[in-house]
Design a protein around this motif. Structure first.
Motif, PDB file in Angstrom:
ATOM      1  N   PRO A 101      59.984 124.157  79.003  1.00  0.00           N
ATOM      2  CA  PRO A 101      61.141 124.589  78.214  1.00  0.00           C
ATOM      3  C   PRO A 101      62.376 124.733  79.092  1.00  0.00           C
ATOM      4  O   PRO A 101      62.294 125.167  80.240  1.00  0.00           O
ATOM      5  N   GLY A 102      63.528 124.353  78.537  1.00  0.00           N
ATOM      6  CA  GLY A 102      64.776 124.464  79.276  1.00  0.00           C
ATOM      7  C   GLY A 102      65.080 123.276  80.156  1.00  0.00           C
ATOM      8  O   GLY A 102      66.100 123.259  80.860  1.00  0.00           O
ATOM      9  N   MET A 103      64.226 122.238  80.108  1.00  0.00           N
ATOM     10  CA  MET A 103      64.482 121.038  80.896  1.00  0.00           C
ATOM     11  C   MET A 103      65.736 120.343  80.365  1.00  0.00           C
ATOM     12  O   MET A 103      65.961 120.306  79.158  1.00  0.00           O
ATOM     13  N   PRO A 104      66.596 119.799  81.241  1.00  0.00           N
ATOM     14  CA  PRO A 104      67.803 119.128  80.748  1.00  0.00           C
ATOM     15  C   PRO A 104      67.463 117.939  79.863  1.00  0.00           C
ATOM     16  O   PRO A 104      66.474 117.241  80.095  1.00  0.00           O
ATOM     17  N   ARG A 105      68.313 117.713  78.865  1.00  0.00           N
ATOM     18  CA  ARG A 105      68.133 116.539  78.018  1.00  0.00           C
ATOM     19  C   ARG A 105      68.435 115.274  78.803  1.00  0.00           C
ATOM     20  O   ARG A 105      68.758 115.312  79.983  1.00  0.00           O
ATOM     21  N   ASP A 106      68.328 114.161  78.111  1.00  0.00           N
ATOM     22  CA  ASP A 106      68.406 112.847  78.741  1.00  0.00           C
ATOM     23  C   ASP A 106      69.719 112.637  79.490  1.00  0.00           C
ATOM     24  O   ASP A 106      70.793 112.596  78.903  1.00  0.00           O
ATOM     25  N   THR A 107      69.623 112.519  80.806  1.00  0.00           N
ATOM     26  CA  THR A 107      70.719 112.067  81.658  1.00  0.00           C
ATOM     27  C   THR A 107      70.096 111.129  82.687  1.00  0.00           C
ATOM     28  O   THR A 107      68.870 111.082  82.824  1.00  0.00           O
ATOM     29  N   PRO A 108      70.884 110.389  83.450  1.00  0.00           N
ATOM     30  CA  PRO A 108      70.297 109.530  84.487  1.00  0.00           C
ATOM     31  C   PRO A 108      69.532 110.313  85.540  1.00  0.00           C
ATOM     32  O   PRO A 108      68.807 109.731  86.328  1.00  0.00           O
ATOM     33  N   TYR A 109      69.711 111.650  85.557  1.00  0.00           N
ATOM     34  CA  TYR A 109      69.068 112.479  86.565  1.00  0.00           C
ATOM     35  C   TYR A 109      67.927 113.309  85.979  1.00  0.00           C
ATOM     36  O   TYR A 109      67.354 114.148  86.660  1.00  0.00           O
ATOM     37  N   SER A 110      67.601 113.100  84.695  1.00  0.00           N
ATOM     38  CA  SER A 110      66.531 113.867  84.052  1.00  0.00           C
ATOM     39  C   SER A 110      65.159 113.398  84.513  1.00  0.00           C
ATOM     40  O   SER A 110      64.987 112.267  84.962  1.00  0.00           O
ATOM     41  N   GLY A 111      64.173 114.258  84.336  1.00  0.00           N
ATOM     42  CA  GLY A 111      62.799 113.848  84.548  1.00  0.00           C
ATOM     43  C   GLY A 111      62.324 112.973  83.397  1.00  0.00           C
ATOM     44  O   GLY A 111      62.883 112.980  82.291  1.00  0.00           O
ATOM     45  N   VAL A 112      61.244 112.222  83.650  1.00  0.00           N
ATOM     46  CA  VAL A 112      60.781 111.252  82.664  1.00  0.00           C
ATOM     47  C   VAL A 112      60.303 111.937  81.388  1.00  0.00           C
ATOM     48  O   VAL A 112      60.483 111.404  80.283  1.00  0.00           O
ATOM     49  N   ALA A 113      59.722 113.124  81.492  1.00  0.00           N
ATOM     50  CA  ALA A 113      59.244 113.812  80.296  1.00  0.00           C
ATOM     51  C   ALA A 113      60.404 114.139  79.355  1.00  0.00           C
ATOM     52  O   ALA A 113      60.293 113.994  78.131  1.00  0.00           O
ATOM     53  N   ALA A 114      61.534 114.561  79.905  1.00  0.00           N
ATOM     54  CA  ALA A 114      62.704 114.856  79.076  1.00  0.00           C
ATOM     55  C   ALA A 114      63.278 113.582  78.479  1.00  0.00           C
ATOM     56  O   ALA A 114      63.771 113.580  77.345  1.00  0.00           O
TER      57      ALA A 114
END
Length: 349
Positions: free
Chosen positions: A208-221
């Motif tokens: 929870p609280g993981m950043p939404r989709d950006t070029p720097y996001s983790g694959v799960a997000a």
């Protein structure tokens, strides 16, 4: 203890902040509020907005601090070569400035975020030739769909094995180089300042609280964001890449354990630990688990694209043994449970 926590408003830092307070520690929470991680530049209540690189302006906040927990960093693999100065400025220079300020104020204990990416490719074995090195995969091979790492002696596909902390370090991205630099700074700082440091090599953190989709996001997000947009998750290569996914609550608990252990560490010492679940999972299975946990994902099965990114590694799976033995850390959240719940967890805008 009194703990100065950098990156305290971030995905992992916010959970560390919460757990430190819950354990009875006093926290000086700071964050630069970089737009890469925060769309809202206003720091949350209780968090000071400051740049760790500008030590002359803020180092008085170190007075009375027992341990620094350093989470502030630009994350992600690095989208282009143009990102190199960004990583060097925030991760390398920021860490060096922090350590210099700590030495000036007599703070001699540090716990910092490192990453699995310092290893490069994981550990591999050939059925005929035993443990073998894993050089970067040629672009030409990736373009033909030959994703497995091949034995340098017989050409057969290698099988992965778990990676211990004493494995060779071979960073293969901008972010990886900066994380290794932070570890090397910690070794030198600990020796020169008579201090002690612990680097925690995070594996794939989610929750929870993981950043939404950006070029720097983790694959799960990224998988979550695709589903929210009504698109199937796009799985690169063939989806068989093995990783270790560790829940953010477990990562924060590892930090609390390391912070509480740090005062007893010998001056001049620096140790690194894998922070992982110990339960490897394929990237394709991660996408499928998130789809299965999403109530409105009918018809949005993961799509294996065959795409690849230069700098990505094939398999990287950690050994959790050293952290269990020396820090008492064992992950409590199994990926099969955590990823299912993550499908419905709130993300950070």
């Amino acid at each position: 203890m009194r703990v100065l926590l950098t990156g305290a408003a971030g995905f992992i830092g916010a959970e560390i902040h919460r757990q430190l307070l819950g354990a009875g520690h006093e926290v000086v929470a700071v964050d630069l509020m970089l737009p890469h991680a925060h769309r809202d530049a206003t720091p949350p209540e209780g968090v000071l907005a400051l740049d760790v690189r500008d030590a002359d302006r803020w180092q008085h906040h170190l007075d009375g601090v027992d341990v620094v927990c350093h989470q502030a960093a630009v994350v992600g693999a690095g989208v282009t070569v143009a990102d190199l100065p960004l990583y060097a400025a925030h991760n390398d220079l920021g860490t060096a400035a922090l350590m210099a300020a700590m030495a000036a104020r007599g703070v001699t204990r540090l716990v910092q975020a490192s990453s699995m990416v310092v290893y490069g490719e994981g550990r591999y074995r050939c059925a005929e030739h035993g443990e073998r090195p894993a050089p970067p995969r040629p672009r030409e091979a990736l373009q033909t769909g030959a994703f497995d790492v091949a034995c340098d002696r017989c050409g057969a596909p290698l099988t992965w094995d778990t990676v211990p902390e004493d494995a060779p370090l071979d960073p293969r991205s901008s972010y990886a180089v900066s994380k290794l630099a932070q570890e090397l700074y910690a070794t030198v700082w600990a020796r020169q300042a008579g201090a002690a440091a612990i680097s925690l090599r995070y594996h794939n953190v989610y929750g929870p609280g993981m950043p939404r989709d950006t070029p720097y996001s983790g694959v799960a997000a990224m998988f979550r964001s695709a589903l929210a947009a009504g698109q199937p998750p796009r799985v690169f290569e063939d989806g068989a890449q093995m990783r270790d996914f560790v829940h953010v609550s477990d990562v924060a608990r590892a930090n609390v354990l390391a912070i509480e252990a740090c005062p007893d560490r010998a001056p001049g010492s620096h140790a690194a630990y894998n922070v992982c679940s110990g339960r490897p999972v394929a990237i394709g299975e991660v996408a499928a688990a998130i789809v299965a946990g999403t109530t409105d994902a009918a018809g949005l099965a993961p799509r294996v694209t065959g795409e690849f990114r230069i700098g990505d590694v094939r398999h990287i799976v950690a050994s959790p043994a050293l952290a269990a033995r020396e820090l008492g850390f064992r992950a409590a959240v199994a990926p099969e449970d955590g990823l299912r719940d993550f499908a419905q967890a709130p993300l950070r805008d």
